[in-house]
Write an enzyme that holds these catalytic residues in place. Structure first.
Site: not given
Ligand code: ATP
Ligand code: MG
Length: 555
Positions: A34, A263, A273
């Site tokens: 994104e 992850r 982020k």
């Protein structure tokens, strides 16, 4: 004997699919960032995995920007992400896509769901939707708008698209099952209204935007992705992924397989982020590319190489269970890479002036210095020696503690590549601070070796006062004090220490990004802040390797 190739669990799945001749044995993956921030080392794991699998199976990997939220996304991030993926060494070729390319198709698919009575426009407020959803222990409650007619819903959804409703006043929801034990299946939101924020690619064409859960499976299917690899937190979303594609099977030509992996988490690092953006916005760091940031751009500026990052991603592997990786492993991979490629030079941090009294005043000598003992092909260079040199303040102590193997009054040390020197006198300023020391040298020890095999306490690095050039050196330690940081209070106030230095004149023309090993210190690279009259170096990583040490102790 050749060891059999080992496969990770995702490769096992792909191998099985190939045996079963699924997707005509084709492997097509995607990396779907994104564009709401810069990529970090966690994304590198996903990039290496997706592009790596495509390469291994002669497939392709797409770069797809998941740009469905104009309030948080910017074109600047798109460019930065492309640059970072390329820098890591991967190439998407012609396979560059944007979810926004599919807005028309996604809209048509939504109409299809409405026509099947599988989606409806809901006027509950966001708070009410939350209340109606129920919890893990309490079943949900149907929305009062759930039974509206198909025609009514088609009209309302068209109205949403035409901008007839206020932001937040209604959404399009899937009509699945409010009593499902999986909360994601309780009539999830498919479309929401976002007004007054132009999209960086589609401008003001749309005021309704698809949710991630809705757009992702359809985008994957449109592109013919075979294996849609994502992180573990999406495991509970997989039934929705499959529900959407099943309901739209007549509209999309394939049904990719969603596979989840753990992850990457690193000690002493935040990896989201949102949190990284906060550090930038509040000014704790100088930007996304601050060398202390775990972003790809920060690591690049710090002096990390793509090879080291790829090696690290290979070393950590892919697993199904979440864990936290010790940052020492990342640094270990970095040192292994830099050790081979970095020329050695001498840089004196916090310099202390040394006069060699018995060395002729106007004499200079050129001495030989190897560039990299690990790689003779890197050759050698000439370094200049003279009567006045600099050593580090830390390398001298007037009243040395035990085991101080450096210079102190009456003691002899070796100057790397040069001579043995012995401290004869100490000069102090009015406050008693040592400002200069006087030494004698032994002319019989040229190159740093004595004919009588005399032992010295230690070996110091140095630079010639007349030839050295000034530099600023930035020493870094981790941005966070705690291994598992959460708050801004966990920030390390000493994560950056700037000091003055004198470096060998051969560095005068060093270009931004070039990498050196400063003897006895570690690896350093030239920072973008360098000016013609002042080089700035980032400490990439220190020499000491705590990872290698603990591995040795374990064995
Ligand atoms: P963040 O939480 O940092 O904002 P994200 O998942 O929202 O990350 P995306 O841009 O959506 O960021 O991520 C793109 C891809 O990178 C996704 O497929 C995601 O699963 C993967 N990814 C993100 N963070 C990690 C991580 N720490 N380890 C491995 N893969 C990750
Ligand atoms: Mg995400």
């Amino acid at each position: 004997m050749k060891t059999p190739e080992s496969f990770n669990f995702i490769e096992d799945i792909i191998n099985q699919d190939i045996v079963l001749n699924k997707n005509n044995k084709r492997v097509e993956t995607r990396f779907p960032p994104e564009p709401n921030g810069h990529l970090h080392i966690g994304h590198a794991k996903s990039i290496c995995l997706n592009f790596g699998l495509a390469a291994k199976y002669n497939g392709v990997c797409h770069l797809r920007f998941d740009d469905t939220n104009p309030t948080k996304e910017e074109a600047e991030y798109v460019e930065a992400i492309k640059r970072d993926v390329k820098w890591l060494g991967f190439d998407w070729g012609k396979h560059l896509y944007y979810t926004s390319d599919y807005f028309d198709k996604l809209y048509v698919c939504a109409l299809e769901l409405i026509k099947k009575h599988k989606a409806f426009v809901c006027h509950l407020s966001p708070d009410e939707i939350r209340q109606y959803r129920g919890t893990l222990t309490h079943t949900g409650q149907n929305s009062p708008y759930r039974e509206c007619s198909i025609d009514e819903n088609l009209k309302l959804f068209e109205g949403m698209r035409m901008g007839e409703f206020e932001e937040g006043s209604c959404v399009l929801r899937a009509r699945i099952d409010m009593s499902s034990p999986n909360l994601n299946m309780r009539d999830p939101v498919l479309y929401r209204i976002i007004k007054n924020t132009p999209h960086h690619r589609t401008g003001t064409m749309w005021c309704i935007y698809p949710s991630y859960d809705y757009s992702h499976p359809i985008s994957d299917a449109i592109e013919g992705i075979t294996h849609s690899i994502c992180t573990l937190e999406f495991e509970d979303h997989r039934p929705l992924y499959d529900w959407i594609l099943n309901e739209l099977s007549s509209f999309v030509c394939c049904h990719p397989k969603q596979i989840e992996f753990a992850r990457l988490n690193l000690t002493n690092t935040v990896m989201s982020k949102r949190k990284l953006l906060e550090l930038v916005a509040v000014g704790y760091v100088t930007g996304w590319d601050d060398p202390r940031m775990p972003t790809i751009s920060g690591l690049r500026r710090r002096g990390y190489t793509p090879e080291a990052i790829r090696k690290f991603c290979e070393a950590i592997g892919v697993a199904k269970a979440n864990s936290v990786v010790d940052i020492a492993l990342l640094e270990h991979c970095l040192r292994e890479d830099l050790n081979l490629r970095s020329p050695r030079v001498m840089a004196v941090l916090n310099p202390l002036r040394v006069v060699i009294d018995n060395y002729p005043e106007d004499k200079h000598e050129e001495l030989d210095a190897e560039n990299n003992p690990e790689d003779p092909d890197m050759g050698s260079r000439k370094i200049l020696f003279g009567r006045v040199i600099y050593i580090e303040q830390n390398d001298f102590c007037e009243q040395p503690p035990k085991k101080f193997f450096r210079l102190s009054p009456g003691q002899e040390v070796r100057l790397k590549h040069a001579y043995y020197i012995k401290c004869a006198a100490v000069i102090k300023d009015e406050e008693g601070k040592v400002v200069e020391i006087h030494c004698t040298y032994d002319p019989e020890t040229k190159g740093g070796w004595s004919k009588d095999s005399r032992k010295v306490l230690g070996t110091l690095h140095w630079v010639s006062a007349e030839h050295a050039i000034p530099a600023e050196v930035r020493l870094y330690s981790s941005l966070f004090i705690k291994p598992n940081p959460k708050e801004a209070e966990d920030l390390n106030p000493n994560s950056l220490i700037k000091c003055t230095a004198l470096v060998e004149p051969c560095l005068a023309k060093a270009s931004v990004g070039s990498q050196y090993q400063f003897l006895r210190h570690g690896y350093f690279c030239v920072d973008i802040d360098s000016a013609p009259d002042m080089l700035v170096f980032n400490q990439t990583v220190a020499l000491r390797d705590s990872w290698a040490k603990t591995q040795k102790e374990i064995q």
